[in-house]
Every structure is written in structure tokens, then in C-alpha cells.
Design a protein around this motif. Structure first.
Motif, PDB file in Angstrom:
ATOM      1  N   GLY A 179      23.301  36.263 -17.769  1.00  0.00           N
ATOM      2  CA  GLY A 179      22.352  37.375 -17.760  1.00  0.00           C
ATOM      3  C   GLY A 179      22.753  38.521 -18.660  1.00  0.00           C
ATOM      4  N   ASP A 180      24.023  38.557 -19.092  1.00  0.00           N
ATOM      5  CA  ASP A 180      24.501  39.600 -19.998  1.00  0.00           C
ATOM      6  C   ASP A 180      24.750  39.031 -21.390  1.00  0.00           C
ATOM      7  OD1 ASP A 180      25.360  42.243 -20.646  1.00  0.00           O
ATOM      8  OD2 ASP A 180      27.454  41.620 -20.426  1.00  0.00           O
ATOM      9  N   ASP A 209      24.208  33.790 -14.061  1.00  0.00           N
ATOM     10  CA  ASP A 209      25.002  34.850 -13.430  1.00  0.00           C
ATOM     11  C   ASP A 209      24.676  36.134 -14.183  1.00  0.00           C
ATOM     12  OD1 ASP A 209      27.294  36.738 -13.071  1.00  0.00           O
ATOM     13  OD2 ASP A 209      28.089  35.101 -11.846  1.00  0.00           O
ATOM     14  N   PRO A 210      24.259  37.189 -13.483  1.00  0.00           N
ATOM     15  CA  PRO A 210      23.823  38.400 -14.188  1.00  0.00           C
ATOM     16  C   PRO A 210      24.920  39.072 -15.006  1.00  0.00           C
ATOM     17  CG  PRO A 210      24.013  38.802 -11.831  1.00  0.00           C
ATOM     18  CD  PRO A 210      24.139  37.327 -12.021  1.00  0.00           C
ATOM     19  N   GLU A 211      26.187  38.808 -14.693  1.00  0.00           N
ATOM     20  CA  GLU A 211      27.286  39.465 -15.392  1.00  0.00           C
ATOM     21  C   GLU A 211      27.932  38.583 -16.450  1.00  0.00           C
ATOM     22  OE1 GLU A 211      29.943  40.669 -12.300  1.00  0.00           O
ATOM     23  OE2 GLU A 211      28.645  42.285 -11.616  1.00  0.00           O
ATOM     24  N   ALA A 212      27.502  37.331 -16.559  1.00  0.00           N
ATOM     25  CA  ALA A 212      28.099  36.411 -17.528  1.00  0.00           C
ATOM     26  C   ALA A 212      27.466  36.599 -18.903  1.00  0.00           C
ATOM     27  CB  ALA A 212      27.936  34.970 -17.058  1.00  0.00           C
ATOM     28  N   ARG A 232      29.171  39.304 -27.474  1.00  0.00           N
ATOM     29  CA  ARG A 232      28.722  38.122 -26.726  1.00  0.00           C
ATOM     30  C   ARG A 232      28.431  38.434 -25.262  1.00  0.00           C
ATOM     31  NH1 ARG A 232      32.068  36.377 -30.763  1.00  0.00           N
ATOM     32  NH2 ARG A 232      31.216  34.665 -32.023  1.00  0.00           N
ATOM     33  N   GLY A 233      28.880  39.606 -24.810  1.00  0.00           N
ATOM     34  CA  GLY A 233      28.580  40.017 -23.446  1.00  0.00           C
ATOM     35  C   GLY A 233      29.470  39.328 -22.425  1.00  0.00           C
ATOM     36  N   GLY A 234      29.255  39.698 -21.160  1.00  0.00           N
ATOM     37  CA  GLY A 234      29.972  39.068 -20.072  1.00  0.00           C
ATOM     38  C   GLY A 234      31.391  39.570 -19.914  1.00  0.00           C
ATOM     39  N   ARG A 240      33.831  32.682 -16.076  1.00  0.00           N
ATOM     40  CA  ARG A 240      34.482  31.604 -15.319  1.00  0.00           C
ATOM     41  C   ARG A 240      33.730  31.301 -14.024  1.00  0.00           C
ATOM     42  NH1 ARG A 240      39.140  29.761 -17.278  1.00  0.00           N
ATOM     43  NH2 ARG A 240      40.322  31.027 -18.783  1.00  0.00           N
ATOM     44  N   ARG A 241      33.162  32.332 -13.417  1.00  0.00           N
ATOM     45  CA  ARG A 241      32.385  32.121 -12.188  1.00  0.00           C
ATOM     46  C   ARG A 241      31.173  31.236 -12.473  1.00  0.00           C
ATOM     47  NH1 ARG A 241      31.865  37.425 -10.459  1.00  0.00           N
ATOM     48  NH2 ARG A 241      29.914  37.693 -11.599  1.00  0.00           N
ATOM     49  N   LEU A 242      30.471  31.544 -13.570  1.00  0.00           N
ATOM     50  CA  LEU A 242      29.332  30.715 -13.954  1.00  0.00           C
ATOM     51  C   LEU A 242      29.810  29.319 -14.352  1.00  0.00           C
ATOM     52  CD1 LEU A 242      26.324  30.406 -14.483  1.00  0.00           C
ATOM     53  CD2 LEU A 242      26.675  31.433 -16.744  1.00  0.00           C
ATOM     54  N   GLY A 243      30.981  29.242 -14.964  1.00  0.00           N
ATOM     55  CA  GLY A 243      31.532  27.943 -15.321  1.00  0.00           C
ATOM     56  C   GLY A 243      31.816  27.076 -14.109  1.00  0.00           C
ATOM     57  N   GLY A 244      32.227  27.693 -13.016  1.00  0.00           N
ATOM     58  CA  GLY A 244      32.452  26.934 -11.788  1.00  0.00           C
ATOM     59  C   GLY A 244      31.162  26.338 -11.258  1.00  0.00           C
ATOM     60  N   GLU A 245      30.082  27.118 -11.317  1.00  0.00           N
ATOM     61  CA  GLU A 245      28.787  26.586 -10.886  1.00  0.00           C
ATOM     62  C   GLU A 245      28.327  25.468 -11.810  1.00  0.00           C
ATOM     63  OE1 GLU A 245      25.613  29.308  -9.835  1.00  0.00           O
ATOM     64  OE2 GLU A 245      27.036  30.975  -9.856  1.00  0.00           O
ATOM     65  N   ALA A 246      28.535  25.671 -13.106  1.00  0.00           N
ATOM     66  CA  ALA A 246      28.124  24.656 -14.064  1.00  0.00           C
ATOM     67  C   ALA A 246      28.895  23.360 -13.857  1.00  0.00           C
ATOM     68  CB  ALA A 246      28.338  25.179 -15.488  1.00  0.00           C
ATOM     69  N   TRP A 247      30.181  23.468 -13.570  1.00  0.00           N
ATOM     70  CA  TRP A 247      30.981  22.259 -13.379  1.00  0.00           C
ATOM     71  C   TRP A 247      30.507  21.469 -12.164  1.00  0.00           C
ATOM     72  CZ3 TRP A 247      33.392  19.086 -16.151  1.00  0.00           C
ATOM     73  CH2 TRP A 247      34.219  18.124 -15.590  1.00  0.00           C
ATOM     74  N   SER A 248      30.108  22.157 -11.112  1.00  0.00           N
ATOM     75  CA  SER A 248      29.568  21.452  -9.934  1.00  0.00           C
ATOM     76  C   SER A 248      28.328  20.652 -10.313  1.00  0.00           C
ATOM     77  CB  SER A 248      29.234  22.460  -8.823  1.00  0.00           C
ATOM     78  OG  SER A 248      30.398  23.096  -8.350  1.00  0.00           O
ATOM     79  N   ALA A 249      27.465  21.236 -11.142  1.00  0.00           N
ATOM     80  CA  ALA A 249      26.262  20.530 -11.581  1.00  0.00           C
ATOM     81  C   ALA A 249      26.623  19.355 -12.485  1.00  0.00           C
ATOM     82  CB  ALA A 249      25.327  21.490 -12.307  1.00  0.00           C
ATOM     83  N   ILE A 250      27.632  19.539 -13.338  1.00  0.00           N
ATOM     84  CA  ILE A 250      28.069  18.440 -14.206  1.00  0.00           C
ATOM     85  C   ILE A 250      28.628  17.303 -13.377  1.00  0.00           C
ATOM     86  CG2 ILE A 250      29.764  17.794 -15.973  1.00  0.00           C
ATOM     87  CD1 ILE A 250      29.394  20.654 -17.110  1.00  0.00           C
TER      88      ILE A 250
END
Length: 255
Positions: A179-180, A209-212, A232-234, A240-250
């Protein structure tokens, strides 16, 4: 190469840095995936930058992976996400796409001589693309390009319609958007992709993630510092928090 293959192959595509995404390929290999990352511009015999890159480069790699794998997924970031989405839409052998900081349209590439053309070509022809609004100027140094992309999309609506990526041709799709993100409005892009697929009766996983920022960091990956000088923001924590969610989906795609 994984120590124990789970039957999945992955093509991993980095973005405008032009690098080979070795770290992400290694993370996937640790999960049992035959993972390949390739340089798609800036190498020997390749264009210096991302313009008129032949999609056949990626489609051919998918075909080779499919010879030794039961399923193939394509993962891409930013400009590499454009390539991943187009490859998934064009190939019957791509089972899923994971697009980090995605775009719903093909964007312009600029040659060293200043010629504006498409990022991609197919069958020798440049794909339709959205040009840049040349009236835009950055307010900061290093620049944040998010407003340039947002303004260009609105300035050239017909071009944006013609340049829309046919994401309805992708079987399973995961979109990861911060989101950032200050490079381009990835969340807006992701929502347009989701709406286009919904119109065709297809579901899409959208993680945000609004802060990523623009670069999501998967578990086990280092923070990448390569590429052009830009905002690039974030924050590392949010990325890393968004990466954890992404890894669960992967991981769901790998089952």
C-alpha cells in the motif's frame, strides 16, 4: 535444484534492476521446487534495458521446465510481474502466477536513443503499451514515480484499454501489492486485475499491507538494494510481514 523435488518448477523474474533473482530461487528450491531465474535484459546479446523483450524468452523457459516438472509456476516482480502475467496468459503450461507489485497493463520502455516503445514483443511485434505523460516532473530526489504511472494511465485511457494484460487466461493467480508502493500504484493495478478476472468468473488472491512498499521480502530472503535510484516505499518490517503472507499463499500453490 531442490534436495527432494516436489514436482513443481518455477521461473523467477526480477524487475527493473535486471538482476538474476538467485535468492528467491533458492528459497523456492528449499521448498522442493526446481527454480530458475534468468537475466532478461542487460546480458550478452540482450537489450540494454527493458524494451521490446521477446516474450518467447519466457515461454521457452516454461516449456523446458514443463519437461521435467508436473506443474509450473511463474513468479515476477514489478516489470518482471508484467512478464509473468503475460507468460501465464499466453502459455497453457503455466499452472499459476505470483505477481509481486503487479501491473494490469503493459507499460512503455524507452531506448537509449529516446524511442518510446513497448516493454514486450510477441511474434516479433511490440505489444500495445501505455506511454508516459511527458508533462510530469518529479518533486523529490530520489524520485517517486507512482504519480507518473497513475497520471499516465488516466491521460491515455484508450492506450490503457488496448494494453490491458489478458489475465483471464491465467489459471491461478496471486497478487502481492504494498500500500506504500512509491514506484507505481500496485494496489490499484491489483484491484483492476481482480475485477477483470471476476468479470470472467475467476477468483484472484490479492495480498496487501498498507505499510509495505514495492519490494516484498519472503522469509529467508535478504533485502535487495540493487536497481535505479528511486523511492520504493515501505519498511523492512512491513515488507517482510507482507512476504510472510505471500509465502503462505505460495505454499498453497505448491501443494
Amino acid at each position: 535444484m531442490p534436495s527432494e523435488h516436489n514436482g513443481v518448477g518455477a521461473l523467477v523474474l526480477a524487475g527493473s534492476s535486471g538482476r538474476v533473482d538467485t535468492a528467491r530461487a533458492r528459497v523456492l528450491a528449499g521448498a522442493g521446487v526446481v527454480a530458475e531465474s534468468i537475466r532478461w535484459f542487460g546480458g550478452r546479446g540482450q537489450h540494454e534495458g527493458p524494451w521490446e523483450i521477446a516474450l518467447e524468452l519466457f515461454l521457452d523457459r516454461v516449456e523446458l521446465l514443463r519437461r521435467e516438472c508436473d506443474r509450473v509456476i511463474v513468479l515476477g516482480t514489478s516489470f518482471g510481474a508484467e512478464a509473468a502475467l503475460l507468460t501465464g496468459a499466453l502459455s497453457d503450461h503455466v499452472d499459476a502466477v505470483v505477481a509481486f507489485a503487479p501491473s494490469d497493463v503493459v507499460w512503455a520502455g524507452v531506448t537509449p536513443e529516446g524511442r518510446v516503445t513497448s516493454h514486450w514483443s510477441h511474434h516479433g511485434r511490440p505489444l500495445p503499451f501505455v506511454p508516459f505523460d511527458e508533462t510530469w516532473e518529479p518533486d523529490d530526489d530520489p524520485p517517486a514515480y507512482v504519480d507518473l504511472y497513475r497520471r499516465s494511465f488516466l491521460t491515455f485511457p484508450e492506450a490503457a484499454s488496448d494494453a490491458a494484460i489478458p489475465v483471464e487466461g491465467i489459471r491461478r493467480l496471486v497478487l502481492v501489492a504494498g500500500g506504500d508502493d512509491r514506484v507505481w500504484p500496485a494496489v490499484e493495478h491489483a484491484e483492476r486485475i481482480r475485477a477483470r478476472r471476476a468479470a470472467h468468473g475467476l477468483e484472484t488472491t490479492v495480498l496487501s499491507d498498507p505499510e509495505a512498499g514495492h519490494r516484498t521480502v519472503l522469509p529467508g530472503e535478504p533485502v535487495v538494494a540493487a536497481g535505479m535510484s528511486m523511492q520504493r516505499g515501505g519498511t523492512e518490517r512491513a515488507d517482510r510481514r507482507l512476504g510472510g503472507e505471500a509465502w503462505s499463499a505460495i505454499e498453497d500453490l505448491l501443494r
